[in-house]
Write a protein that holds these residues in place. Structure first.
Motif, PDB file in Angstrom:
ATOM      1  N   CYS A   1       0.844  -1.198   0.000  1.00 17.39           N
ATOM      2  CA  CYS A   1       0.000   0.000   0.000  1.00 17.39           C
ATOM      3  C   CYS A   1       0.876   1.244   0.000  1.00 17.39           C
ATOM      4  CB  CYS A   1      -0.916  -0.020   1.221  1.00 17.39           C
ATOM      5  SG  CYS A   1      -1.879   1.487   1.441  1.00 17.39           S
ATOM      6  N   PHE A   2       0.610   2.154  -0.942  1.00 14.58           N
ATOM      7  CA  PHE A   2       1.412   3.373  -1.053  1.00 14.58           C
ATOM      8  C   PHE A   2       1.230   4.261   0.169  1.00 14.58           C
ATOM      9  CE2 PHE A   2       1.721   7.855  -2.324  1.00 14.58           C
ATOM     10  CZ  PHE A   2       3.036   7.881  -2.743  1.00 14.58           C
TER      11      PHE A   2
ATOM     12  N   ARG B   1      -1.742   8.183  10.846  1.00 12.68           N
ATOM     13  CA  ARG B   1      -1.981   9.347   9.977  1.00 12.68           C
ATOM     14  C   ARG B   1      -0.771  10.261  10.069  1.00 12.68           C
ATOM     15  NH1 ARG B   1      -8.369  10.833  11.246  1.00 12.68           N
ATOM     16  NH2 ARG B   1      -9.217   8.784  10.700  1.00 12.68           N
ATOM     17  N   TRP B   2       0.071  10.229   9.041  1.00 10.97           N
ATOM     18  CA  TRP B   2       1.351  10.917   9.106  1.00 10.97           C
ATOM     19  C   TRP B   2       1.201  12.426   9.173  1.00 10.97           C
ATOM     20  CZ3 TRP B   2       2.859  14.225   5.145  1.00 10.97           C
ATOM     21  CH2 TRP B   2       2.080  14.174   3.991  1.00 10.97           C
ATOM     22  N   ASN B   3       0.102  12.989   8.650  1.00 12.72           N
ATOM     23  CA  ASN B   3      -0.067  14.447   8.683  1.00 12.72           C
ATOM     24  C   ASN B   3      -0.674  14.931   9.990  1.00 12.72           C
ATOM     25  OD1 ASN B   3      -2.463  13.166   8.094  1.00 12.72           O
ATOM     26  ND2 ASN B   3      -3.255  14.830   6.861  1.00 12.72           N
TER      27      ASN B   3
ATOM     28  N   ALA C   1       7.580   5.928   6.134  1.00  7.35           N
ATOM     29  CA  ALA C   1       8.702   6.819   5.864  1.00  7.35           C
ATOM     30  C   ALA C   1       8.605   8.090   6.701  1.00  7.35           C
ATOM     31  CB  ALA C   1       8.753   7.158   4.377  1.00  7.35           C
ATOM     32  N   SER C   2       7.389   8.631   6.842  1.00 11.21           N
ATOM     33  CA  SER C   2       7.207   9.843   7.637  1.00 11.21           C
ATOM     34  C   SER C   2       7.482   9.584   9.108  1.00 11.21           C
ATOM     35  CB  SER C   2       5.785  10.372   7.448  1.00 11.21           C
ATOM     36  OG  SER C   2       5.546  11.493   8.276  1.00 11.21           O
ATOM     37  N   GLN C   3       6.999   8.456   9.634  1.00 15.21           N
ATOM     38  CA  GLN C   3       7.239   8.132  11.041  1.00 15.21           C
ATOM     39  C   GLN C   3       8.707   7.899  11.313  1.00 15.21           C
ATOM     40  OE1 GLN C   3       5.022   8.414  13.372  1.00 15.21           O
ATOM     41  NE2 GLN C   3       3.365   8.877  11.939  1.00 15.21           N
ATOM     42  N   ALA C   4       9.418   7.308  10.345  1.00 17.83           N
ATOM     43  CA  ALA C   4      10.855   7.119  10.525  1.00 17.83           C
ATOM     44  C   ALA C   4      11.580   8.455  10.574  1.00 17.83           C
ATOM     45  CB  ALA C   4      11.407   6.248   9.390  1.00 17.83           C
TER      46      ALA C   4
END
Length: 279
Positions: free
Chosen positions: A28-29, A91-93, A36-39
Motif C-alpha cells: 500500500c502506497f 496518519r502521518w499528517n 517513511a514519515s514516522q521514521a
C-alpha cells in the motif's frame, strides 16, 4: 497486533502467490508513505518535542477542569475556540496538525496551565520553552514547504548529472511492481497493430518527466498524440495504490459490532456500515 496481522497477511499472500501463481503483492502506497514519515519523525529532538506536545494535549482532553479553563482563556484572549489535537500513528499528517494547533493556542495553554485551579492537577507536564517553540515553528514551516515545493533531491537531473548518478548508484533490485507490470512493456504482444506500435515507440522516445510532475496531467496534455495509450493510462493510473479506504470500512465495522451490539443481524450490519460511510 497490527504488526502480527500485517506479517500474517503478507505470509499468506506469498504462500498463495507461490502455490497458485498469483501476481506478487504490491504494498500500500499510503502505508509506505506513513512508515517513511514516522521514521523521519523518530529523530530524538523531534520525537521529544512531539511527546511533550502530546502530553499537554492529552491532559486537556482528559481534564474537564482544564478544558473549561482553556475555553475561558480563549475568550479572554480572543483566540479561536479550538481544542488541542492529538496525533495518530497511522496518519502521518496528524503530527503537523497537532503542532499547528498548539502554536495557535500557545498563549492560552500556558496561561491555563499556570492558573491555580489547574496547576494542582498537572503532573509531569511542562510548557515549551523558546527553543522548543522555534523547533515547532521550523517543523511547521518545513512540512508546509515540503507540500508545495519538492526538495532539491527530487529535482530533475540533466543528462550529465544523470549519467554520473547512474555510474555511482548500484543496480537496484527488481520490485514487485516491476514483476507485476514489467512484462506488459517488455514482452512483445501477440497481435501487433501499426498504430499501437507507433504510439509505444513514440512514447519510449519521449524525455522523462520530472519527479514532481503529475503523470495524469501529462497524459491528458498528450492525449491527442497517444489516443490509445492515454485511454489505458486514464483507466489504470488513476486507481489509488492504497488499501486505506477498505481498512477504514473494517474499522467502522469494528466500532458498530461491539460487545453491547453482538446480536445484530448481518443485513443490519451492512446497512449501518453503508450509512456510516455514505452520510
Amino acid at each position: 497486533m497490527e504488526l502480527l496481522w500485517s506479517r500474517t497477511t503478507r505470509g499468506i499472500w506469498m504462500l498463495l502467490s507461490e502455490s497458485l501463481g498469483w501476481p506478487p503483492h504490491v504494498r500500500c502506497f499510503a502505508h509506505t508513505l506513513n512508515l517513511a514519515s514516522q521514521a523521519g519523525l523518530s529523530v530524538p529532538r523531534v520525537s521529544c518535542l512531539l511527546g511533550r506536545v502530546r502530553r499537554i494535549a492529552a491532559f486537556f482532553h482528559r481534564s474537564s477542569t482544564a478544558t473549561v479553563a482553556l475555553a475561558a482563556k480563549q475568550i479572554l484572549m480572543e483566540l479561536p475556540a479550538h481544542k488541542l489535537i492529538i496525533d495518530v500513528t497511522t496518519r502521518w499528517n496528524s503530527n503537523l496538525d497537532m503542532i499547528k494547533r498548539y502554536l495557535e493556542q500557545q498563549v492560552a495553554v500556558t496561561a491555563t496551565l499556570l492558573s491555580n485551579n489547574v496547576r494542582r492537577n498537572v503532573h509531569d507536564i511542562d510548557t515549551l520553552d523558546g527553543s522548543d517553540i522555534r523547533d515547532a515553528e521550523d517543523m511547521d514551516e518545513g512540512k508546509e514547504g515540503a507540500s508545495g515545493h519538492p526538495p532539491a533531491a527530487e529535482q530533475p537531473l540533466d543528462q550529465t548529472d544523470r549519467a554520473g548518478a547512474e555510474l555511482k548508484q548500484p543496480p537496484s533490485k527488481k520490485t514487485a511492481l516491476e514483476d507485476l507490470l514489467g512484462g506488459t512493456f517488455d514482452e512483445p504482444v501477440a497481435q501487433h497493430f501499426s498504430q499501437i506500435d507507433a504510439e509505444i515507440n513514440k512514447c519510449r522516445a519521449e524525455t522523462s518527466i520530472s519527479l514532481n510532475s503529475c503523470l495524469l496531467k501529462w497524459w491528458k496534455k498528450n492525449a491527442r498524440l497517444y489516443p490509445l495509450l492515454s485511454s489505458i493510462a486514464k483507466a489504470y493510473l488513476s486507481t489509488p495504490a492504497t488499501s486505506v479506504p477498505s481498512e477504514r470500512v473494517f474499522s467502522s465495522a469494528g466500532d458498530i459490532v461491539n460487545v453491547q451490539r453482538s446480536q445484530l443481524l448481518p443485513e443490519n450490519v451492512d446497512m449501518l456500515i453503508f450509512l456510516k460511510k455514505n452520510m
